[in-house]
Scaffold this active site. Structure first.
Site, short mmCIF file in Angstrom:
data_model
loop_
_atom_site.label_atom_id
_atom_site.label_comp_id
_atom_site.label_asym_id
_atom_site.label_seq_id
_atom_site.Cartn_x
_atom_site.Cartn_y
_atom_site.Cartn_z
N GLY A 1 -6.66 -7.02 4.47
CA GLY A 1 -7.87 -6.40 3.36
C GLY A 1 -8.81 -6.88 4.65
O GLY A 1 -9.95 -5.73 5.08
N ARG B 1 -10.51 -10.68 -5.80
CA ARG B 1 -10.76 -10.57 -4.53
C ARG B 1 -10.72 -8.77 -4.01
O ARG B 1 -9.98 -7.62 -5.65
CB ARG B 1 -9.35 -11.15 -3.57
CG ARG B 1 -9.35 -10.33 -2.14
CD ARG B 1 -7.77 -11.23 -1.89
NE ARG B 1 -8.08 -10.18 -0.45
CZ ARG B 1 -8.08 -8.96 0.03
NH1 ARG B 1 -7.34 -9.02 -0.87
NH2 ARG B 1 -7.39 -9.09 1.21
N ASP C 1 -9.20 -3.63 0.81
CA ASP C 1 -10.18 -2.48 1.40
C ASP C 1 -9.58 -1.24 1.42
O ASP C 1 -10.58 -0.24 2.09
CB ASP C 1 -9.41 -2.77 3.10
CG ASP C 1 -7.67 -1.98 3.28
OD1 ASP C 1 -6.53 -3.55 2.14
OD2 ASP C 1 -6.98 -1.86 3.56
N THR D 1 1.02 -1.09 0.13
CA THR D 1 0.27 -0.03 0.14
C THR D 1 0.65 1.27 0.29
O THR D 1 1.64 0.87 0.65
CB THR D 1 -1.12 0.20 0.79
OG1 THR D 1 -1.31 -1.06 1.12
CG2 THR D 1 -1.75 1.54 1.23
#
Length: 163
Positions: A83, A58, A61, A30
């Protein structure tokens, strides 16, 4: 009929000197940013590299506002980590809610949220409307940096006494 499924791991090899602990921390992933300007306008942005060998379809988040990214008039939050833990804990929104409804400081709110999710799953960066910056995590490390208009700079990976 026997099926053989091979998972391709695109994680670059890590030498023993750079290896993380066995808690599953990744060294890629991230990128988040939180900002506040002199007029107290606040914003948060988050982009994810995703998980290695993730299931097809998938969803992470970070695209879910309130889970991995959130900003209101009190603070901006960008989260990283697993996530599922971030979504279940509504991590980013909970920080703002604790400030709004319980009157906690940014540091108190982020500490509370990080302590309420499973260990080794979440890290976050946050800034308040007053310019307070918090970069906290419950993993073995988190790549992070901070720069303020008065010239303060902080760059880190591993825990330090300042956080």
């Amino acid at each position: 009929m026997t099926r053989i499924i091979r998972l391709i791991d695109f994680t670059p090899p890590v030498t023993p000197q750079k290896a993380s602990t066995d808690d599953g921390d990744s060294q890629i992933g991230t990128v988040g940013c939180v900002v506040v300007d002199r007029d107290r306008n606040i914003a948060a942005a988050t982009s994810t590299g995703g998980l290695v060998n993730k299931r097809a379809g998938r969803i992470g988040d970070t695209p879910i506002i309130g889970a991995g990214t959130y900003a209101n008039s009190l603070c901006a939050v960008s989260a990283t980590g697993r996530g599922e833990a971030i979504i279940r804990g509504t991590v980013a929104r909970d920080v703002a809610a604790l400030m709004e409804y319980k009157g906690l400081s940014l540091k108190e709110a982020t500490s509370y949220v990080i302590d309420s999710v499973p260990r080794g799953t979440v890290g976050l960066i946050a800034v308040s409307a007053d310019g307070e910056v918090v970069m906290t995590f419950n993993t073995s490390g988190m790549f992070r940096a901070c720069a303020t208009q008065d010239g303060y700079l902080e760059i880190g990976i591993w825990p330090n006494s300042g956080l």
